[in-house]
Write a protein that holds these residues in place. Structure first.
Motif, PDB file in Angstrom:
ATOM      1  N   GLU A  18      21.689 -30.146  39.444  1.00  0.00           N
ATOM      2  CA  GLU A  18      20.643 -28.997  40.018  1.00  0.00           C
ATOM      3  C   GLU A  18      20.556 -28.980  41.519  1.00  0.00           C
ATOM      4  N   VAL A  19      20.353 -27.939  42.006  1.00  0.00           N
ATOM      5  CA  VAL A  19      20.012 -27.963  43.466  1.00  0.00           C
ATOM      6  C   VAL A  19      18.622 -27.421  43.853  1.00  0.00           C
ATOM      7  N   PHE A  20      17.587 -28.341  44.003  1.00  0.00           N
ATOM      8  CA  PHE A  20      16.296 -27.955  43.812  1.00  0.00           C
ATOM      9  C   PHE A  20      15.759 -27.194  45.297  1.00  0.00           C
ATOM     10  N   ILE A  21      16.405 -27.488  46.277  1.00  0.00           N
ATOM     11  CA  ILE A  21      16.070 -27.020  47.743  1.00  0.00           C
ATOM     12  C   ILE A  21      16.965 -26.555  48.783  1.00  0.00           C
ATOM     13  N   CYS A  22      16.883 -25.724  49.478  1.00  0.00           N
ATOM     14  CA  CYS A  22      17.738 -25.416  50.527  1.00  0.00           C
ATOM     15  C   CYS A  22      16.904 -24.870  51.708  1.00  0.00           C
ATOM     16  N   ALA A  23      17.359 -25.018  53.014  1.00  0.00           N
ATOM     17  CA  ALA A  23      16.949 -24.751  54.194  1.00  0.00           C
ATOM     18  C   ALA A  23      17.590 -24.653  55.388  1.00  0.00           C
ATOM     19  N   TRP A  24      17.584 -23.382  56.146  1.00  0.00           N
ATOM     20  CA  TRP A  24      18.667 -23.091  57.124  1.00  0.00           C
ATOM     21  C   TRP A  24      18.067 -23.977  58.510  1.00  0.00           C
TER      22      TRP A  24
ATOM     23  N   ASP B  37      23.752 -21.461  62.191  1.00  0.00           N
ATOM     24  CA  ASP B  37      24.169 -21.161  60.746  1.00  0.00           C
ATOM     25  C   ASP B  37      24.604 -22.315  59.873  1.00  0.00           C
ATOM     26  N   LEU B  38      23.518 -23.514  59.980  1.00  0.00           N
ATOM     27  CA  LEU B  38      23.901 -24.537  59.068  1.00  0.00           C
ATOM     28  C   LEU B  38      22.870 -24.488  58.054  1.00  0.00           C
ATOM     29  N   LEU B  39      23.351 -24.723  56.719  1.00  0.00           N
ATOM     30  CA  LEU B  39      22.593 -24.612  55.563  1.00  0.00           C
ATOM     31  C   LEU B  39      22.451 -25.887  54.777  1.00  0.00           C
ATOM     32  N   ALA B  40      21.183 -26.403  54.741  1.00  0.00           N
ATOM     33  CA  ALA B  40      20.972 -27.807  54.110  1.00  0.00           C
ATOM     34  C   ALA B  40      20.614 -27.743  52.585  1.00  0.00           C
ATOM     35  N   SER B  41      21.148 -28.419  51.584  1.00  0.00           N
ATOM     36  CA  SER B  41      20.545 -28.426  50.328  1.00  0.00           C
ATOM     37  C   SER B  41      20.541 -29.635  49.849  1.00  0.00           C
ATOM     38  N   GLY B  42      19.645 -29.531  48.697  1.00  0.00           N
ATOM     39  CA  GLY B  42      18.980 -31.233  48.224  1.00  0.00           C
ATOM     40  C   GLY B  42      19.153 -30.925  46.622  1.00  0.00           C
TER      41      GLY B  42
ATOM     42  N   GLY C  54      19.472 -20.567  37.225  1.00  0.00           N
ATOM     43  CA  GLY C  54      18.235 -20.381  37.575  1.00  0.00           C
ATOM     44  C   GLY C  54      17.895 -20.583  39.134  1.00  0.00           C
ATOM     45  N   ILE C  55      17.159 -19.778  39.904  1.00  0.00           N
ATOM     46  CA  ILE C  55      17.036 -19.926  41.040  1.00  0.00           C
ATOM     47  C   ILE C  55      15.649 -20.862  41.708  1.00  0.00           C
ATOM     48  N   PHE C  56      15.856 -21.954  42.323  1.00  0.00           N
ATOM     49  CA  PHE C  56      14.770 -22.922  42.522  1.00  0.00           C
ATOM     50  C   PHE C  56      14.229 -22.540  44.030  1.00  0.00           C
ATOM     51  N   GLU C  57      15.045 -22.133  45.041  1.00  0.00           N
ATOM     52  CA  GLU C  57      14.864 -21.901  46.262  1.00  0.00           C
ATOM     53  C   GLU C  57      15.621 -20.656  47.072  1.00  0.00           C
ATOM     54  N   VAL C  58      14.936 -20.102  47.754  1.00  0.00           N
ATOM     55  CA  VAL C  58      15.415 -18.864  48.771  1.00  0.00           C
ATOM     56  C   VAL C  58      14.800 -19.123  50.103  1.00  0.00           C
ATOM     57  N   CYS C  59      15.944 -18.954  50.997  1.00  0.00           N
ATOM     58  CA  CYS C  59      15.269 -19.005  52.629  1.00  0.00           C
ATOM     59  C   CYS C  59      16.202 -18.014  53.585  1.00  0.00           C
ATOM     60  N   TRP C  60      15.627 -17.508  54.426  1.00  0.00           N
ATOM     61  CA  TRP C  60      16.369 -16.678  55.475  1.00  0.00           C
ATOM     62  C   TRP C  60      16.954 -17.740  56.756  1.00  0.00           C
ATOM     63  N   ASN C  61      17.825 -17.124  57.253  1.00  0.00           N
ATOM     64  CA  ASN C  61      18.497 -17.899  58.369  1.00  0.00           C
ATOM     65  C   ASN C  61      17.488 -17.279  59.615  1.00  0.00           C
ATOM     66  N   SER C  62      17.693 -17.808  60.591  1.00  0.00           N
ATOM     67  CA  SER C  62      16.774 -17.439  61.776  1.00  0.00           C
ATOM     68  C   SER C  62      17.046 -15.893  62.526  1.00  0.00           C
ATOM     69  N   ARG C  63      18.153 -15.407  62.194  1.00  0.00           N
ATOM     70  CA  ARG C  63      18.273 -14.179  62.698  1.00  0.00           C
ATOM     71  C   ARG C  63      17.916 -13.139  61.540  1.00  0.00           C
ATOM     72  N   GLY C  64      17.605 -13.463  60.411  1.00  0.00           N
ATOM     73  CA  GLY C  64      17.136 -12.818  59.333  1.00  0.00           C
ATOM     74  C   GLY C  64      18.476 -11.752  58.800  1.00  0.00           C
ATOM     75  N   ASP C  65      19.547 -12.188  58.840  1.00  0.00           N
ATOM     76  CA  ASP C  65      20.846 -11.561  58.253  1.00  0.00           C
ATOM     77  C   ASP C  65      21.503 -12.298  56.991  1.00  0.00           C
ATOM     78  N   LYS C  66      21.142 -13.359  56.785  1.00  0.00           N
ATOM     79  CA  LYS C  66      21.471 -14.159  55.844  1.00  0.00           C
ATOM     80  C   LYS C  66      20.402 -14.841  54.850  1.00  0.00           C
ATOM     81  N   VAL C  67      20.589 -14.649  53.635  1.00  0.00           N
ATOM     82  CA  VAL C  67      19.809 -15.346  52.564  1.00  0.00           C
ATOM     83  C   VAL C  67      20.278 -16.651  51.969  1.00  0.00           C
ATOM     84  N   GLY C  68      19.918 -17.750  51.925  1.00  0.00           N
ATOM     85  CA  GLY C  68      20.438 -18.723  51.147  1.00  0.00           C
ATOM     86  C   GLY C  68      19.534 -18.938  49.820  1.00  0.00           C
TER      87      GLY C  68
END
Length: 495
Positions: A152-158, A163-168, A465-479
């Motif tokens: 399972e992937v608990f967390i993600c952050a742009w 446009d680098l997306l990190a996940s844990g 099941g979704i643990f985390e959602v996040c927006w990139n800095s431009r606001g055109d992508k959701v991880g």
């Protein structure tokens, strides 16, 4: 099917993790000696315990349905989990079903081969009601599924600048995905969390629970169940390992200047680290139970919350809290300062959301509307001192009652209740312009809402099941990151 006690303990431990009860999972893991078992968690699929229980229910229902002569009569009412483990209820249901079978047989004999009129009742199932409206559903070609994690992937952050997306993940790795690559198969860097054992580095086999980029996007900090925080460069190389906590790290944040990292652990302490040297600047031991979350107020002061129901505001260099807030009656799950650092929001298992000010000891607002635990909260990037000064400041709360609420904090009023999710909501995130809110739930859906109208504008259903959602800095992508090991990116351009 037979289980060893180690296997059963591991499945319960994994279930607690997947359900978001991180500190409960840790305590159970310690008491049941999970770390001493030889089970490879990476090989155990997500939701394994639920799957086994469901199969057991189906088997028990099958036993009830099949008569002594092998004939079958469908159950008119499904069996609950508690009913299934009570022999007298199972026997009673079996007897009722056999009586129905004999009645059906007699009726079929009485018709003497004549064609009887059949009444067909079409029931709307819960899965049918959950079907997404095609007008708002994000098409598959606008989503990129990132596969590689083995748990399972608990967390993600742009990254805040690229446009680098990190996940844990629970597979003891973090990963950096390059979403600027438009080839359709983004590259990934694997950040393996290892510990020293017998003079060699071996995988820690512990969950990566938290991660955060520094302000200019040059460094990524991660926190792990192995008790270490780590700083990584964008090329995937480790810069430093921060070891001072005695047990899992639950939260970790950079300050705005990027010279300090703040962490919270099960050892009841919070630590400010010097990012350049990797050394502990100061350890704060004011909580009487595990610290669950931290948030910077300024570059040298912060707030922390705990299962001890208390909130402390601390400052680097001082040996006691600047302020302490009490009022919650259960664990405080998350805290967040507003964009100007004036108001502090907190949410709790006591189902309340509270707003605090440094100017008074009691809460400014005690917001009671959710009817289950509130898991997380987020402030909008709007109002005075932000990039969107002409929009009102809003606070979002996400709850296990399957709803998200948007609050006008000045009035202490709920302005929108977002009700399309059908399972606990674990994450919410505002777009950089504050006009949209993304929410992620264990119903596998990511919903995107208008913050002005409260209307649902886009939806996407993933595979876990979704643990985390996040927006990139431009606001055109959701991880988003999920319980089945998947990470996905939604491209909102031209939708």
């Amino acid at each position: 099917m037979a289980f060893s006690s180690d296997e059963l303990n591991f499945l319960v431990y994994r279930y607690l993790q997947e359900s978001g009860f991180q500190h409960s999972a840790y305590t159970f893991g310690i008491e049941s000696h999970i770390s001493q078992s030889n089970i490879n968690g990476a090989l155990v699929p997500p939701a394994a315990l639920i799957s086994i229980i469901q199969k057991g229910l189906h088997y028990t229902e099958a036993e009830i349905c099949v008569g002594e002569d092998g004939s079958e009569q469908r159950l008119t009412e499904s069996l609950s989990l508690i009913d299934a483990v009570m022999p007298e209820i199972v026997a009673s249901r079996q007897s009722q079903n056999q009586q129905k079978q004999s009645v059906v047989k007699n009726e079929s004999q009485e018709t003497n081969g004549e064609e009887g009129a059949a009444t067909v009742t079409t029931a709307v199932t819960s899965t049918e009601t959950m079907e997404l409206d095609s007008s708002i559903e994000i098409p598959a070609e606008k989503s990129t599924i990132l596969k590689g994690h083995e748990s399972e992937v608990f967390i993600c952050a742009w990254n805040p600048t690229t446009d680098l997306l990190a996940s844990g993940s629970g597979d003891s790795t973090a990963r950096i995905w390059d979403m600027a690559d438009s080839s359709g198969s983004p590259s990934q860097l694997i950040l393996r969390h290892c510990i020293q054992k017998g003079g060699t580095e071996v995988p820690s086999n512990k969950d990566v629970t938290s991660l955060d980029w520094n302000c200019d996007g040059t460094l990524l900090a991660t926190g792990s169940y192995d008790g270490y925080a780590r700083i990584w460069m964008t090329n995937g190389r480790i810069s430093s390992t921060l070891g001072q906590h005695k047990g899992p790290i639950f939260a970790l944040k950079w300050n705005k200047r990027g010279n300090y990292i703040l962490s919270a652990g099960v050892d009841k302490t919070t630590i400010i680290w010097d990012a350049a040297s990797g050394q502990c600047n100061q350890q704060f031991a004011f909580h009487t139970a595990p610290a669950l979350d931290v948030d910077w107020q300024s570059n040298s002061s912060f707030a922390s919350c705990s299962t001890d129901q208390c909130i402390h505001v601390c400052r680097l260099g001082l040996d006691r809290p600047v302020k302490s807030f009490q009022g919650h009656t259960n664990e405080v799950n998350a805290i967040k300062w507003d964009p100007q650092g004036n108001l502090l929001a907190s949410c709790s298992d006591d189902m309340t959301l509270k707003i605090w000010s440094m100017k008074q000891d009691t809460c400014v607002h005690d917001l009671q509307a959710h009817n289950k635990e509130i898991y997380t909260i987020k402030w909008s990037p709007t109002g005075p001192g932000t990039a969107n000064p002409n929009m009102n400041l809003i606070l979002a709360s996400a709850s296990f009652d399957s709803t998200v609420r948007l609050w006008d904090v000045e009035r202490g009023a709920c302005i929108h209740t977002l009700t399309k999710h059908t399972e606990p909501v674990y994450s919410v995130a505002f777009s950089p312009d504050g006009k949209f809110l993304a929410s992620g739930s264990f119903d596998k859906c990511v919903h995107i809402w208008s913050t002005q109208s409260g209307q649902l504008v886009h939806s996407y259903k993933g595979t876990g099941g979704i643990f985390e959602v996040c927006w990139n800095s431009r606001g055109d992508k959701v991880g988003a990151s999920a319980s089945d090991g998947s990470v996905f990116v939604l491209d909102l351009r031209k939708l």
